[in-house]
Every structure is written in C-alpha cells, then in structure tokens.
Design an enzyme around this catalytic site. Structure first.
Site, PDB file in Angstrom:
ATOM      1  N   LYS A  67      70.075  18.016  29.146  1.00 37.06           N
ATOM      2  CA  LYS A  67      70.015  18.808  27.824  1.00 37.06           C
ATOM      3  C   LYS A  67      68.626  19.178  27.394  1.00 37.06           C
ATOM      4  O   LYS A  67      67.584  18.603  28.049  1.00 37.06           O
ATOM      5  CB  LYS A  67      70.637  18.141  26.608  1.00 37.06           C
ATOM      6  CG  LYS A  67      70.015  16.799  26.380  1.00 37.06           C
ATOM      7  CD  LYS A  67      70.725  16.031  25.182  1.00 37.06           C
ATOM      8  CE  LYS A  67      70.372  14.466  25.137  1.00 37.06           C
ATOM      9  NZ  LYS A  67      71.134  13.484  25.374  1.00 37.06           N
ATOM     10  N   SER A 127      63.547   8.217  24.784  1.00 35.13           N
ATOM     11  CA  SER A 127      63.863   9.517  23.981  1.00 35.13           C
ATOM     12  C   SER A 127      63.564   9.449  22.733  1.00 35.13           C
ATOM     13  O   SER A 127      62.450   9.641  22.228  1.00 35.13           O
ATOM     14  CB  SER A 127      65.588   9.362  24.215  1.00 35.13           C
ATOM     15  OG  SER A 127      65.934  10.612  23.664  1.00 35.13           O
ATOM     16  N   HIS A 128      64.459   9.402  21.680  1.00 34.00           N
ATOM     17  CA  HIS A 128      64.324   9.558  20.228  1.00 34.00           C
ATOM     18  C   HIS A 128      63.789   7.971  19.524  1.00 34.00           C
ATOM     19  O   HIS A 128      63.494   8.365  18.247  1.00 34.00           O
ATOM     20  CB  HIS A 128      65.475  10.124  19.528  1.00 34.00           C
ATOM     21  CG  HIS A 128      66.685   9.280  19.991  1.00 34.00           C
ATOM     22  ND1 HIS A 128      67.122   9.594  21.169  1.00 34.00           N
ATOM     23  CD2 HIS A 128      67.395   8.497  19.379  1.00 34.00           C
ATOM     24  CE1 HIS A 128      68.081   8.630  21.240  1.00 34.00           C
ATOM     25  NE2 HIS A 128      68.457   8.082  20.144  1.00 34.00           N
ATOM     26  N   ASP A 176      64.732  16.537  25.090  1.00 37.93           N
ATOM     27  CA  ASP A 176      65.840  17.243  25.375  1.00 37.93           C
ATOM     28  C   ASP A 176      66.913  17.454  24.257  1.00 37.93           C
ATOM     29  O   ASP A 176      67.834  18.088  24.286  1.00 37.93           O
ATOM     30  CB  ASP A 176      66.803  16.332  26.489  1.00 37.93           C
ATOM     31  CG  ASP A 176      66.733  14.724  25.967  1.00 37.93           C
ATOM     32  OD1 ASP A 176      66.313  14.474  24.862  1.00 37.93           O
ATOM     33  OD2 ASP A 176      67.322  13.909  26.845  1.00 37.93           O
ATOM     34  N   ARG A 177      66.641  16.778  22.924  1.00 35.99           N
ATOM     35  CA  ARG A 177      67.053  17.194  21.920  1.00 35.99           C
ATOM     36  C   ARG A 177      66.636  18.119  21.100  1.00 35.99           C
ATOM     37  O   ARG A 177      65.609  18.423  20.746  1.00 35.99           O
ATOM     38  CB  ARG A 177      67.256  15.863  21.123  1.00 35.99           C
ATOM     39  CG  ARG A 177      68.175  14.830  21.686  1.00 35.99           C
ATOM     40  CD  ARG A 177      68.267  13.645  20.648  1.00 35.99           C
ATOM     41  NE  ARG A 177      69.234  12.736  21.315  1.00 35.99           N
ATOM     42  CZ  ARG A 177      70.013  11.668  20.548  1.00 35.99           C
ATOM     43  NH1 ARG A 177      69.653  11.629  19.175  1.00 35.99           N
ATOM     44  NH2 ARG A 177      70.535  10.770  21.089  1.00 35.99           N
ATOM     45  N   ASP A 215      61.593  13.326  23.911  1.00 32.39           N
ATOM     46  CA  ASP A 215      61.277  13.467  25.535  1.00 32.39           C
ATOM     47  C   ASP A 215      61.540  14.934  25.768  1.00 32.39           C
ATOM     48  O   ASP A 215      61.842  15.485  26.865  1.00 32.39           O
ATOM     49  CB  ASP A 215      61.999  12.621  26.259  1.00 32.39           C
ATOM     50  CG  ASP A 215      63.469  12.662  26.209  1.00 32.39           C
ATOM     51  OD1 ASP A 215      63.890  12.821  25.006  1.00 32.39           O
ATOM     52  OD2 ASP A 215      64.251  12.354  27.142  1.00 32.39           O
ATOM     53  N   GLU A 268      76.489  17.847  23.230  1.00 30.47           N
ATOM     54  CA  GLU A 268      77.101  16.972  22.349  1.00 30.47           C
ATOM     55  C   GLU A 268      76.792  17.136  20.935  1.00 30.47           C
ATOM     56  O   GLU A 268      75.544  17.627  20.623  1.00 30.47           O
ATOM     57  CB  GLU A 268      76.181  15.791  22.989  1.00 30.47           C
ATOM     58  CG  GLU A 268      76.748  15.383  24.500  1.00 30.47           C
ATOM     59  CD  GLU A 268      76.125  13.836  24.934  1.00 30.47           C
ATOM     60  OE1 GLU A 268      76.740  12.978  24.982  1.00 30.47           O
ATOM     61  OE2 GLU A 268      74.750  13.989  25.219  1.00 30.47           O
ATOM     62  N   SER A 277      75.323  14.857  19.364  1.00 29.64           N
ATOM     63  CA  SER A 277      73.888  14.112  19.148  1.00 29.64           C
ATOM     64  C   SER A 277      72.830  15.074  19.194  1.00 29.64           C
ATOM     65  O   SER A 277      71.722  14.687  19.987  1.00 29.64           O
ATOM     66  CB  SER A 277      74.071  12.975  20.018  1.00 29.64           C
ATOM     67  OG  SER A 277      74.127  13.388  21.325  1.00 29.64           O
ATOM     68  N   ASP A 291      62.953  16.141  19.953  1.00 30.83           N
ATOM     69  CA  ASP A 291      63.004  14.673  20.088  1.00 30.83           C
ATOM     70  C   ASP A 291      61.785  14.277  21.020  1.00 30.83           C
ATOM     71  O   ASP A 291      61.217  15.188  21.588  1.00 30.83           O
ATOM     72  CB  ASP A 291      64.150  13.883  20.591  1.00 30.83           C
ATOM     73  CG  ASP A 291      64.692  14.074  21.967  1.00 30.83           C
ATOM     74  OD1 ASP A 291      64.144  14.937  22.615  1.00 30.83           O
ATOM     75  OD2 ASP A 291      65.062  12.931  22.630  1.00 30.83           O
TER      76      ASP A 291
HETATM   77  C1  G1P Z   1      73.338   8.805  22.252  1.00 29.62           C
HETATM   78  C2  G1P Z   1      74.225   9.862  21.826  1.00 29.62           C
HETATM   79  C3  G1P Z   1      74.662  10.659  22.996  1.00 29.62           C
HETATM   80  C4  G1P Z   1      73.473  10.855  24.259  1.00 29.62           C
HETATM   81  C5  G1P Z   1      72.648   9.476  24.284  1.00 29.62           C
HETATM   82  C6  G1P Z   1      71.330  10.224  25.230  1.00 29.62           C
HETATM   83  O1  G1P Z   1      74.086   7.552  22.940  1.00 29.62           O
HETATM   84  O2  G1P Z   1      75.347   9.787  21.212  1.00 29.62           O
HETATM   85  O3  G1P Z   1      75.586  11.822  22.889  1.00 29.62           O
HETATM   86  O4  G1P Z   1      73.858  11.378  25.183  1.00 29.62           O
HETATM   87  O5  G1P Z   1      72.160   9.200  22.949  1.00 29.62           O
HETATM   88  O6  G1P Z   1      70.476  11.119  24.289  1.00 29.62           O
HETATM   89  P1  G1P Z   1      74.417   6.238  22.313  1.00 29.62           P
HETATM   90  O7  G1P Z   1      73.543   5.651  21.627  1.00 29.62           O
HETATM   91  O8  G1P Z   1      75.519   7.201  21.274  1.00 29.62           O
HETATM   92  O9  G1P Z   1      75.211   5.692  23.638  1.00 29.62           O
HETATM   93 ZN    ZN Z   2      65.811  12.311  24.226  1.00 28.79          ZN
END
Ligand code: G1P
Ligand code: ZN
Length: 559
Positions: free
Chosen positions: A386, A115-116, A289-290, A287, A373, A375, A285
């Site tokens: 997402k 992801s990020h 999704d954000r 991938d 979310e 985030s 981000d």
């Molecule tokens: C974090 C975010 C959560 C999101 C996840 C995946 O998870 O807080 O909302 O779904 O990344 O992108 P966390 O690191 O808090 O478990």
């Molecule tokens: Zn992501």
C-alpha cells in the site's frame, strides 16, 4: 574480510505477524535476537539463489534501524550475498522498497519498521521481508522463517564490516575465497519519484498547484519516513510551497508520537484543516504505506470511501488509462462501498483477509489493479505494497480533473452509490486469554444453526442475521487457504459486524470490532457516522460480552 560462525540458542517467539516480526526494541536488543532472525531469513532462501544475490534494505528511521542494517550487512556478506542496496541514512519507505525490488529484480527486501507503532528506546521495532515481486512475503515463507528460527544453532557473520550510511555510492569488501560484497547507498527518493512520474501527470498536477488561487495542501509526515519523499515530490517537483509540508524530518522516536494517520493520532492535522485554510490534507504513517485524506474544514474521507472514489475516478490517473483496471480488491472488514463501484463499472471484485500480502497474487496475476483496506491502506499495481503518497497523488489527480472540493467529490459519490457508514473500535493491550475467549465465544455463536434468522434490536432498530461465519479464504491463484480470519455477522439489510484479533501488536492482544451499515436515503448522508451506527455498535458490544470479559468500558481508539 574474515567470516566467523557464532553459536547461538534459538528464540521461540520469532513468528512474523500480519506484517513482519514486531516486538519491543528491548526484545530485538537481546543477545543474538536480531542476528538469529536475519540468519533465518537468509536460510529461507535456497543456497543457489542466495549466493550472489542482491537485497534491498531500508527502514522508517526508527530507533535501532541503523544497528539492524549493520547486522544485515555483516550477516549477508558472510552468507554469500553479493550486494545490498540501502537508502541514504538507512531510509526507505515501504512502497519505495517494493518499487526498487521490482526495478532492480532484487532477490528479497528487508524492511526495518514497525509501521505506525511508536518508536524509540521503549517503542517497537520490526523486520519485514518482501519477495522478488516486491510484495510482503506470504505465509508459506514467513512460516519457513519461523521454523528455521526455532532450530537455529549458529549464524555466519563478517563482524568487521562497518558501513557509512551517509555517503551515496558503493562500498566494497573482499570476503573469503575472493568473493566481493558491496553495499550501495542510494538516494532514497529517486526511483520512487521516477515511478510516480510515470503513474501520474506531474505537469498537470504542477499547474493545478501553482495557478492563481491554487488549492492549498497540507501534508503531515508525522516525523516518519515520508518526510524526504513529500519534500522532493510535492515541494521540489510539483512546486507546492514549503509550508505545505509539516513534521517532515524523520525522527527515531517520531517526536514521541504515534505515527499513525488517523483521527486520534493525527488530530493536530485535523485541527489545522478545521480552520478552513487548506483544501486537501494528508498524513502518512511511520513507514509511508498508510494515509489519511482530509478535505477543507477537516472533512474526513474514510479509507473505504477513498478506495471507492479512486476506483470510480480511475480515468483521472494516466497509469490506469494506459493499463485499464482489471478488477479491484478489498480486505474483508473494509466497507463494501467499492463493491458498488465495481458492479457499476463491470469490474471483478475480490474480498481477501486482512493484510496486504493477500493482494499480492491477485496483482501479479493481473486480476486486480486497485486495492485497499479500511486501516488507511490504499494502493495499486504500481508496486506490491500500500502506498500513502500514491493515494495522496491520486486524490490530487481527481481534484485537478474535477475541480471540485474533496467534500463535494464524496457527497457526489454517496448520491450515486449510497453511503456506507463505517466505524472501527479497537481495544488495545487486552489480556490474551480474555481476547481469545471473546473470539471463541463469537465463533461458537455464528456456527449455531439457529444463528441465521436471529434478530437483534437496539433503540428502535432491528437487525436480522443473514449469515455468520469465521472468514475463510482460498487464494484463487495458488489455492492456499487462510482460515479463521475474522468472525463476521452479516444482516439482511447488508449491515455487518466483524471481529478479529490484531496480528501486528507487540504486547497483549488487540480486539478490533468493525461496524458497517448501508444507507440509500439521501437524508442520512450528512449524518454523523457514530450516531447512525450507534444501535449496531450497541449490538456488537453486547453479543461479544466485551465489557464483561475484558472489564473495559470503552475502546482505546475509535476510528
Ligand atoms: C493492521 C491492519 C491491517 C494492515 C496491517 C499492516 O493489522 O488492520 O489492515 O494490513 O495492520 O499495516 P492488524 O493489526 O489488524 O492485524
Ligand atoms: Zn505502515
């Protein structure tokens, strides 16, 4: 093509977190580490289902992705899988994988992304599994995979398969006993872009972006997977000028940056927007999704407000006109801004634990159509992930209909519903022991019977506890239970503090503290969130003893 069985030793740390198995690249590169996990994923699928099935595979372009795709192809072929569908050059955004699983009725999706989190040789890698409905695998499945990974003794592999990921089309092999195995390399954008055309009114958006004095947009792919998607959708289809997109070539190390669309890691986009030359800014981000949404002059839209605004403007999105919104959901730490819209519009509202997987059942059962979310995750029932680009198109649709600025849309929202001030403090790479100590201490605190009614003050503000708990969720569809999903402290005036440990980090622990207050006095609406929330933040830090226990004077990131 010969299949061989390779003896292996299990690893004990292959437990998927909030969003798949995430570790340092160096961990995935250990002998048989990736192979073991892929075999465990395949073993989690009943044999009769796995034989002859199709798997969608792709990732965010990060370092080690192509090696992992090859391992997946070789192990899948040896395990009776009929075909894998992979994006050209291995690229698929997370929402695109969800879209294609659903479109092709594939058995499973494997997403290669952390992801990020930063990428590259010293960065992170990740493997995420999505189920037949296109959603992230629920804990019942990830626990099964983890169990299998602890018992694995060998894996099956067709070690001679090599795949040309640059060439669109089918590549086929004859595996033992006459079975065929196909790798189909597809255009990574097409199916997703077709879906976006069904969800939104592209004709209207194109006009909006091309009229005289059209609004200017600036989209930042942060060298992640969204590059090819924003090029095709916003430039080729919606005719925005090519200068509207930046950092749109995916890079294995995201250009050395942290591909996380927030005020800290996408600060360059904020700086450009502050010049006042653009009307809408968005960043995505690694991938895809954000998302982060900005208005002119760098006006920041909190993800919680974004969900609330999209919900209140659902009539601007053709998909929701065709299939009216049934309900909305947010993760527990997400601000309660959307709750007020839901109440006003008579929609059901669900509060679920952190992690997109908790929305899956509600979406499938048509209990909700929109969810988000704090985030930087926003999405709907068009897929089961997402979706950053979707969120940007949703905002563009609202602007095209309302013809007012992002800032005015938000301010109008606050006037109608009040403003939820919101901030999140992240303490990254904290010692696991110290992090656990904090959460345990807070858990005890909220469980004390004297906690209800307790009063805390800071500056000239006083807050009285309404209740405290460790969030517990029973899925209304399948009855599954998730315990200890975050300690929350709710005050009588609706303000809240939430503490939880991240489930996505790859080293040490990350403590997240979420702070929210609700104001209905219009004089406060234009105030800075950090100033308004300061008394609550002080209380949050004090009652957790975070400074004393971790030795940290300040968080790593404030959003
Ligand atoms: C974090 C975010 C959560 C999101 C996840 C995946 O998870 O807080 O909302 O779904 O990344 O992108 P966390 O690191 O808090 O478990
Ligand atoms: Zn992501």
């Amino acid at each position: 093509m010969e299949t061989i069985e390779v003896k292996t030793e299990p690893y004990s740390d292959q437990k998927p977190g909030s969003s798949g198995l995430r570790k340092k690249v160096t961990v995935f590169k250990q002998a048989n580490y990736t192979e073991n996990f892929i075999q465990s994923i395949l073993d989690s699928i009943p044999t009769h289902d796995r034989e002859g099935c199709e798997i969608i595979v792709g990732g965010d372009g990060r370092y080690f992705m192509k090696e992992a795709i090859l391992i997946i192809a070789r192990i899948a072929a040896a395990n009776g899988v009929a075909s894998i569908v992979v994006g050209q050059n291995g690229i698929f955004s997370t929402p695109a994988v969800s879209c294609i699983i659903r479109k092709r009725s594939a058995r499973v999706g494997i997403i290669l992304s952390a992801s990020h989190n930063p990428g590259g040789l010293d960065g992170d890698f990740g493997i995420k599994v999505n189920t037949q409905n296109g959603a992230p695998a629920p804990e019942s499945i990830t626990n099964k995979i983890f169990q299998l990974s602890k018992e694995i003794k060998s894996y099956q592999i067709c070690a001679d398969i090599t795949v040309d990921l640059t060439r669109i089309g089918k590549q086929e092999w004859s595996i033992h006993n006459g079975k065929k195995f196909t790798v189909e390399v597809v255009d990574c954008v097409q199916d997703y872009s077709d879906l976006m055309k069904e969800v939104f009114d592209f004709e209207k958006l194109r006009k909006f972006l091309t009229v005289e004095n059209a609004p200017k947009i600036l989209l930042n792919a942060m060298h992640g997977v969204t590059g090819p998607y924003i090029k095709r959708i916003f430039v080729d289809e919606l005719c925005a000028p090519e200068t509207s997109i930046i950092n749109y070539v995916p890079k294995e190390d995201f250009g050395g940056h942290h591909p996380d669309p927030n005020l800290t890691y996408a600060a360059d986009l904020v700086e450009i927007l502050k010049k006042g030359e653009h009307d809408l800014g968005a960043a995505f981000d690694g991938d895809g999704d954000r998302n982060m949404i900005l208005g002119k002059n760098g006006f920041f839209v909190t993800p919680s407000d974004s969900l609330a605004v999209i919900t209140s403007h659902m009539n601007c999105i053709p998909h929701f006109v065709k299939q009216p919104v049934s309900g909305v959901a947010r993760s527990m730490p997400t601000s309660t801004a959307v709750d007020k819209v839901a109440q006003c519009k008579g929609l059901n509202l669900y509060e679920v634990p952190t992690g997109w997987k908790f929305f899956g059942n509600l979406l499938d059962a048509n209990k909700i159509s929109l969810c988000g979310e704090e985030s930087f995750g926003t999405g709907s029932n068009h897929v089961r992930e997402k979706d950053g680009i979707w969120a940007c198109l949703a905002w563009l649709s609202v602007m095209a209909e309302r013809k007012i600025s992002v800032e005015d849309i938000i301010k109008e929202h606050w006037v109608k519903y009040g403003r939820n001030f919101y901030t999140r403090y992240d303490y990254e790479t904290v010692e696991t022991e110290a992090a656990n100590k904090i959460i345990t201490k807070l858990r005890h605190m909220v469980n004390e019977s004297s906690f209800v009614g307790a009063k805390f003050s800071s500056s000239d503000k006083m807050y009285e506890v309404k209740f405290g708990d460790d969030f517990y969720y029973e899925d209304p569809i399948d009855g599954s239970i998730a315990k200890q999903q975050g300690v929350r402290v709710v005050f009588i005036d609706g303000s809240r503090l939430v503490y939880r440990l991240s489930g996505t980090g790859s080293t040490g622990a990350t403590i997240r503290i979420y702070v929210e207050s609700y104001e209905s006095n219009p004089d406060t609406y234009s105030m800075d969130a950090q100033i308004v929330l300061n008394p609550l933040v002080q209380i949050a830090l004090e009652i957790s003893s975070i400074k004393e226990i971790t030795g940290r004077n300040a968080p790593t990131v404030i959003t």
